[in-house]
Enzyme design. Structure first.
Site, PDB file in Angstrom:
ATOM      1  N   LYS A 130      34.399 -24.164   2.401  1.00 27.44           N
ATOM      2  CA  LYS A 130      34.641 -24.591   1.023  1.00 27.44           C
ATOM      3  C   LYS A 130      35.964 -24.001   0.573  1.00 27.44           C
ATOM      4  O   LYS A 130      36.406 -22.977   1.105  1.00 27.44           O
ATOM      5  CB  LYS A 130      33.526 -24.071   0.109  1.00 27.44           C
ATOM      6  N   ASP A 170      35.475 -32.091  -4.813  1.00 29.78           N
ATOM      7  CA  ASP A 170      34.354 -31.415  -5.474  1.00 29.78           C
ATOM      8  C   ASP A 170      34.726 -31.425  -6.957  1.00 29.78           C
ATOM      9  O   ASP A 170      35.550 -32.269  -7.371  1.00 29.78           O
ATOM     10  CB  ASP A 170      34.177 -29.978  -4.928  1.00 29.78           C
TER      11      ASP A 170
HETATM   12  P1  NDP Z   1      33.290 -33.771 -11.201  1.00 29.93           P
HETATM   13  O1  NDP Z   1      34.471 -32.896 -11.462  1.00 29.93           O
HETATM   14  O2  NDP Z   1      33.508 -35.203 -10.906  1.00 29.93           O
HETATM   15  O3  NDP Z   1      32.276 -33.687 -12.446  1.00 29.93           O
HETATM   16  C1  NDP Z   1      31.729 -32.474 -12.850  1.00 29.93           C
HETATM   17  C2  NDP Z   1      30.892 -32.709 -14.080  1.00 29.93           C
HETATM   18  O4  NDP Z   1      30.176 -31.518 -14.399  1.00 29.93           O
HETATM   19  C3  NDP Z   1      31.696 -33.047 -15.311  1.00 29.93           C
HETATM   20  O5  NDP Z   1      30.926 -33.846 -16.158  1.00 29.93           O
HETATM   21  C4  NDP Z   1      31.935 -31.664 -15.922  1.00 29.93           C
HETATM   22  O6  NDP Z   1      32.184 -31.707 -17.319  1.00 29.93           O
HETATM   23  C5  NDP Z   1      30.631 -30.971 -15.634  1.00 29.93           C
HETATM   24  N1  NDP Z   1      30.856 -29.516 -15.475  1.00 29.93           N
HETATM   25  C6  NDP Z   1      31.674 -28.902 -14.599  1.00 29.93           C
HETATM   26  N2  NDP Z   1      31.658 -27.574 -14.752  1.00 29.93           N
HETATM   27  C7  NDP Z   1      30.802 -27.348 -15.764  1.00 29.93           C
HETATM   28  C8  NDP Z   1      30.369 -26.176 -16.392  1.00 29.93           C
HETATM   29  N3  NDP Z   1      30.812 -24.940 -16.027  1.00 29.93           N
HETATM   30  N4  NDP Z   1      29.467 -26.322 -17.390  1.00 29.93           N
HETATM   31  C9  NDP Z   1      29.009 -27.548 -17.741  1.00 29.93           C
HETATM   32  N5  NDP Z   1      29.408 -28.704 -17.169  1.00 29.93           N
HETATM   33  C10 NDP Z   1      30.281 -28.592 -16.208  1.00 29.93           C
HETATM   34  O7  NDP Z   1      32.485 -33.049 -10.043  1.00 29.93           O
HETATM   35  P2  NDP Z   1      31.409 -33.662  -9.036  1.00 29.93           P
HETATM   36  O8  NDP Z   1      30.600 -34.698  -9.725  1.00 29.93           O
HETATM   37  O9  NDP Z   1      32.110 -34.001  -7.789  1.00 29.93           O
HETATM   38  O10 NDP Z   1      30.515 -32.376  -8.722  1.00 29.93           O
HETATM   39  C11 NDP Z   1      29.381 -32.028  -9.536  1.00 29.93           C
HETATM   40  C12 NDP Z   1      28.470 -31.102  -8.742  1.00 29.93           C
HETATM   41  O11 NDP Z   1      28.044 -31.768  -7.547  1.00 29.93           O
HETATM   42  C13 NDP Z   1      29.116 -29.792  -8.266  1.00 29.93           C
HETATM   43  O12 NDP Z   1      28.121 -28.779  -8.243  1.00 29.93           O
HETATM   44  C14 NDP Z   1      29.537 -30.116  -6.848  1.00 29.93           C
HETATM   45  O13 NDP Z   1      29.659 -28.940  -6.050  1.00 29.93           O
HETATM   46  C15 NDP Z   1      28.359 -30.967  -6.409  1.00 29.93           C
HETATM   47  N6  NDP Z   1      28.611 -31.843  -5.251  1.00 29.93           N
HETATM   48  C16 NDP Z   1      29.614 -32.769  -5.262  1.00 29.93           C
HETATM   49  C17 NDP Z   1      29.803 -33.603  -4.181  1.00 29.93           C
HETATM   50  C18 NDP Z   1      30.797 -34.698  -4.182  1.00 29.93           C
HETATM   51  O14 NDP Z   1      30.788 -35.513  -3.235  1.00 29.93           O
HETATM   52  N7  NDP Z   1      31.653 -34.819  -5.183  1.00 29.93           N
HETATM   53  C19 NDP Z   1      28.976 -33.460  -2.965  1.00 29.93           C
HETATM   54  C20 NDP Z   1      27.886 -32.524  -3.088  1.00 29.93           C
HETATM   55  C21 NDP Z   1      27.757 -31.735  -4.186  1.00 29.93           C
HETATM   56  P3  NDP Z   1      33.698 -31.642 -17.861  1.00 29.93           P
HETATM   57  O15 NDP Z   1      34.273 -32.996 -17.611  1.00 29.93           O
HETATM   58  O16 NDP Z   1      33.546 -31.308 -19.303  1.00 29.93           O
HETATM   59  O17 NDP Z   1      34.376 -30.551 -17.080  1.00 29.93           O
END
Ligand code: NDP
Length: 450
Positions: A130, A170
């Site tokens: 990561k 991510d």
């Molecule tokens: P994105 O950046 O596309 O979206 C993240 C979302 O979560 C946004 O809505 C963001 O809100 C919110 N968010 C982020 N940090 C916080 C926080 N500290 N508190 C509250 N809300 C938060 O990321 P992904 O959708 O790609 O990833 C989301 C999760 O899924 C993560 O845990 C990631 O590790 C996991 N994941 C992702 C994969 C992928 O293929 N993308 C694969 C497997 C797991 P805001 O816009 O306000 O920041």
């Protein structure tokens, strides 16, 4: 041996905490895995004797580097970059890059550690890693994001490669960032090595269905959990936290299979739409305009917006899908969900539930799909992107989606049967950890002490 494995795991956990001070997320991830492995280690003490358990909690390599760049006003900015290459026993390191101000070495290590077991569960030949940076893409211009990505890759390129380590997206790293990172890698290497990054655009080596894969995969997995208990998504009320890549496509697929999604969030607040979330509006706000979720009520005035993202867990639902970030459901949130009638929780984000929250769900008989298993569809499809890059051909959306679905069904079967085999029927947390661990442990045994 009974008792010895437990004692060994307790002592090893204490050493991990002492050796990796101030990294609570990493400690949490290690604690959960070690607790799950006790029954395996009772049967297979050689995993302890050969140093496999002790090795697996220590990254093979950790890289921390400076990332200098200039903003649009000419100011010099310095961020910190990370890559934690945790385990390469079953394949080249593989794992996403996260750009978020909260990123630190402990968060990178928890994510890299989890990735070992998740990648193993996919059945594909990929190790765990990561990376990322404390850079915050929010509010930055495209030109600033590009300069940052170019500087980041100018150091990272020497540590990655299609047979070495293959990053993806991510939090904060989507198609735009992957494009800038790939462009700089290609320029430095003077070679089009498409398999070095996944989540690429479709015009330059990306895979159809990669964008949808984590969210769709989560629903395929949750559907298997439901089916095993004679239930389905039809007419179930669903809440999905976050509104990023994982959340959007989880909502899209949940709706396709008959679920009614009523709430989504971002880090500022959440929306509630009793008529069902209109996912096209969310896509426009988040994927195109890059704005806040509060904009939703301008298009749909009967919906509600509430500040504070944690409030989403107070909404009544049958199925909760945490898809935002780590530790977003604590013990108190879990109790509220249970009291409000929630029956199923499947984790789209990585480690979104605290250990105490997980215990509440398991103690109350909630069907609980842990992240390592439930969100593995993203990395699995990244590995399918690598396969297509190696073969220099592209599969159709339907072909990739069918392979993804099959992988998620197999992950569910493997995690369930491992849970049952080791006396933890229906506990997918333990089942996923065991099934993921055994394969990596056997590969490590075969390769000796390296
Ligand atoms: P994105 O950046 O596309 O979206 C993240 C979302 O979560 C946004 O809505 C963001 O809100 C919110 N968010 C982020 N940090 C916080 C926080 N500290 N508190 C509250 N809300 C938060 O990321 P992904 O959708 O790609 O990833 C989301 C999760 O899924 C993560 O845990 C990631 O590790 C996991 N994941 C992702 C994969 C992928 O293929 N993308 C694969 C497997 C797991 P805001 O816009 O306000 O920041």
């Amino acid at each position: 041996m009974t008792g010895n494995a437990k004692k060994y795991c307790d002592e090893l956990y204490k050493r991990v905490v002492a050796r990796n001070a101030n990294e609570p997320e990493f400690h949490q991830a290690v604690q959960e895995v070690l607790e799950s492995l006790v029954t395996v280690l009772e049967k297979h003490p050689e995993y302890i004797e050969l140093g496999i358990v002790e090795s697996i909690v220590e990254p093979e390599r950790q890289i921390i580097f400076r990332v200098p760049w200039t903003d649009d006003t000419g100011n010099i900015r310095i961020n910190r970059g990370f890559r934690v290459q945790f385990n390469s026993a079953i394949g080249p390191y593989k794992g996403g890059l996260r750009f978020h101000p909260s990123v630190n070495v402990g968060i990178m290590k928890f994510l890299g550690f989890e990735q070992i077991f998740k990648n193993s569960l996919t059945g594909l030949p990929i190790g765990g890693s990561k990376g990322g940076s404390d850079f915050d893409p929010k509010g930055k211009s495209d030109a600033e994001v590009m300069r940052f990505c170019q500087s980041f890759m100018t150091e990272l390129y020497r540590h990655i490669g299609q047979d070495v380590d293959v990053p993806a997206g991510d939090i904060g790293v989507g198609g735009r960032e992957i494009g800038f990172l790939f462009g700089q890698f290609k320029r430095i290497k003077n070679a089009f090595e498409a398999g070095v990054l996944t989540g690429k655009g479709l015009l330059y080596g990306g895979s159809l269905a990669r964008k949808q894969a984590t969210g769709y995969g989560l629903i395929y997995f949750a559907d298997e959990m439901l089916k095993a208990k004679g239930m389905s998504f039809a007419d179930k009320t669903v809440i999905v936290s976050g509104s990023g890549n994982v959340s959007i496509y989880a909502v899209e697929k949940a709706q396709q299979v008959g679920g009614k999604v009523v709430a989504m969030s971002d880090s500022n607040g959440y929306i509630y739409d009793a008529d069902g979330i209109k996912i096209d509006t969310i896509k426009q706000i988040k994927e195109v305009d890059r704005k806040r979720i509060s904009e939703y009520i301008k298009a749909h005035p009967t919906a509600e917006y509430h500040t504070g993202c944690e409030g989403i867990w107070t909404m009544a639902c049958d199925i909760a899908l945490p898809c935002a970030t780590q530790n977003e459901i604590n013990e108190a949130d879990a109790k509220i969900l249970v009291n409000n009638g929630c029956k199923v929780v499947a984790e789209g984000a990585n480690m979104p539930t605290t250990l105490e929250g997980t215990k509440v769900f398991l103690d109350n008989g909630i069907l609980f799909g842990p992240a390592k298993a439930a969100n593995a569809g993203g990395v699995a499809t990244s590995a399918l992107e690598m396969s297509q890059n190696s073969m220099r051909l592209s599969w159709t959306f339907e072909e990739v989606d069918a392979k993804l679905k099959n992988i998620m069904i197999n992950i569910f079967k493997n995690a369930s049967s491992a849970a049952e085999e080791y006396g933890h029927k229906d506990n997918l947390v333990v089942g996923a950890n065991i099934a993921g661990f055994v394969k990596v442990a056997e590969a490590m045994r075969a390769q000796g002490l390296v």
